[in-house]
Each structure stands twice: as C-alpha cells, then as structure tokens.
Design an enzyme around this catalytic site. Structure first.
Site, PDB file in Angstrom:
ATOM      1  N   ARG A 162      37.164  31.027  30.724  1.00  0.00           N
ATOM      2  CA  ARG A 162      36.771  29.904  29.846  1.00  0.00           C
ATOM      3  C   ARG A 162      37.489  28.596  30.178  1.00  0.00           C
ATOM      4  NH1 ARG A 162      33.712  33.489  28.896  1.00  0.00           N
ATOM      5  NH2 ARG A 162      32.974  34.271  26.881  1.00  0.00           N
ATOM      6  N   LEU A 163      38.146  28.526  31.331  1.00  0.00           N
ATOM      7  CA  LEU A 163      38.773  27.260  31.723  1.00  0.00           C
ATOM      8  C   LEU A 163      37.746  26.453  32.526  1.00  0.00           C
ATOM      9  CD1 LEU A 163      42.393  28.442  32.549  1.00  0.00           C
ATOM     10  CD2 LEU A 163      41.474  27.454  30.439  1.00  0.00           C
TER      11      LEU A 163
END
Ligand SMILES: Cc1cc2nc3c(=O)[nH]c(=O)nc-3n(C[C@H](O)[C@H](O)[C@H](O)COP(=O)(O)O)c2cc1C
Length: 204
Positions: A182-183
């Site tokens: 999720r970065l």
C-alpha cells in the site's frame, strides 16, 4: 524539485495520460478508455456514470479530454448548469488510476461531426432515437423509434443538435500507481494562476 521517474516522468500531464492509455490498450480486455464521470446536480448531490474517453487533445495549459453524450441527458443538464466535472480512469491490469477535476463545455464543432460520422450507422441512428435519461415505456418503444428515425434520416444522418462532445479542461490531474504494501505513488499536477502545471508527490 520532484523525484518523478519511470512511468511518472515527463513535462506534460497529457503526454503521460496518453502514454498510460496506450499501455492500457495493450493490457485491458475491454474499454481501456472507460472513465467514471462525476457531475453534481443543482442541490450539490454528486452523480457518477461510465463514459468512453474519445480524445486527449493538446498539451500544457491547452490540454483537454473529450467524451460524447446526449446534451439533454442527466449528465448533460448537470454539466450545463454547473460547468464542473471530475473523472477517474482505473486499469485493473496495470493497477493504476488517473484522476481529473476541471471545467466542462460543449464540443459541437467539426471534431464532433467527424466523430459522429465515424460511428456505425446503427449508433448514429441510435443517437437520434434515444432521449437519454428520460423514462422509456418499453424496449419495443425504443426499437420503434429507431425504425422511425431510420426512415426519416436514411443512411447518412447528420449529427443531432442534442448530441455531441463534452470537452473537459482540467485544473488538476493525479497519477496513481500501485506500490508494495500500500505504499503507492501519487503525483498531483495543478494548474497555477500563471497557467503552468505544478507537481507534488502526495502521501498515498
Ligand atoms: C463502459 C461504458 C461506457 C459508456 N459510454 C458512454 C458514453 O461514451 N456516452 C454516454 O452518453 N453514455 C455512456 N455509457 C452509459 C452511461 O454510463 C449512462 O448510463 C448514460 O450516459 C446515462 O447517464 P446519465 O443519465 O447520468 O446522463 C457507458 C456505459 C458504460 C458501462
């Protein structure tokens, strides 16, 4: 300073959008040019539906996006009243999205005529027959209306005055790509008061 590299690199957001759409054309099974188009009604209540993005025109402060629709439809009336839209394109295969916010106005010139003329005859007649977003009593009534306009307009119909392009002039464009855990990467382009695009990386 920006650390935009790879798929995010480039000096112009429309060039990047064209490049991403071209990649999506190779990967997506259906409608890589589909966008979810948001409008607002007079009460400020948002509305959203899919349309097909047909053109990405120009560059810099003059760049724009074009789709086609019925001007008397719900979206057509909402755009006429507010002059504002947003849209998002999402490609599951690429795990990317582009978000756009801006103003919208009719594109009724030769570009709209040329696009209308390029469509299949049944689609051109369908544009005449459909009172888009109005109540329809039955499918049979629609088929009968297509038959009626076919007799009336024949095999070379001109573009209906109530059907044409909507040109979106963005004030903001955001490019997003999926990252591990999720970065994600996000770059927001904003048109400043001097008509220059400014970029910023955003937290995901
Ligand atoms: C993939 C997809 C593409 C569509 N493309 C268009 C389009 O280009 N133009 C259009 O008017 N409607 C298009 N539609 C239909 C719209 O989503 C919508 O049903 C219709 O325009 C009426 O919307 P409105 O009542 O909000 O005006 C498309 C629907 C889908 C699912």
């Amino acid at each position: 300073m920006t650390d935009r590299t790879g798929i995010f690199s480039g000096d112009d957001p429309f060039d990047i959008a064209r490049a991403w759409l071209e990649e999506a054309r190779q990967e997506e099974p259906n409608d890589p040019n589909a966008i979810a188009l948001a409008t607002v009604d007079p009460e400020g209540l948002p509305d959203v539906r899919m349309v097909l993005l047909k053109d990405i025109d120009g560059q810099g402060a003059d760049g724009s996006f074009v789709f086609y629709t019925n001007y008397d439809s719900a979206k057509g009336r909402q755009i006429a009243a507010s002059g504002k839209v947003a849209f998002v394109m999402h490609w599951k295969s690429l795990r990317r999205q582009i978000r756009v916010r801006g103003t919208a106005s009719r594109e009724e010139g030769p570009q709209a005529d040329a696009y209308y003329d390029s469509r299949a005859l049944q689609s051109r007649l369908g544009a005449w027959a459909s009172r888009q977003s109005q109540p329809l009593s039955s499918r049979g009534a629609l088929v009968a209306e297509v038959a009626r306009v076919s007799l009336k307009y024949g095999t070379n119909p001109t573009r209906p005055p109530f059907w044409g392009g909507i040109r979106i002039k963005p004030s903001q464009i955001e490019f997003w790509a999926d990252g591990a855990f999720r970065l994600h990467d996000r770059f927001q382009w904003t048109l400043d008061g001097a008509d220059r695009w400014q970029t910023a990386r955003l937290f995901p």
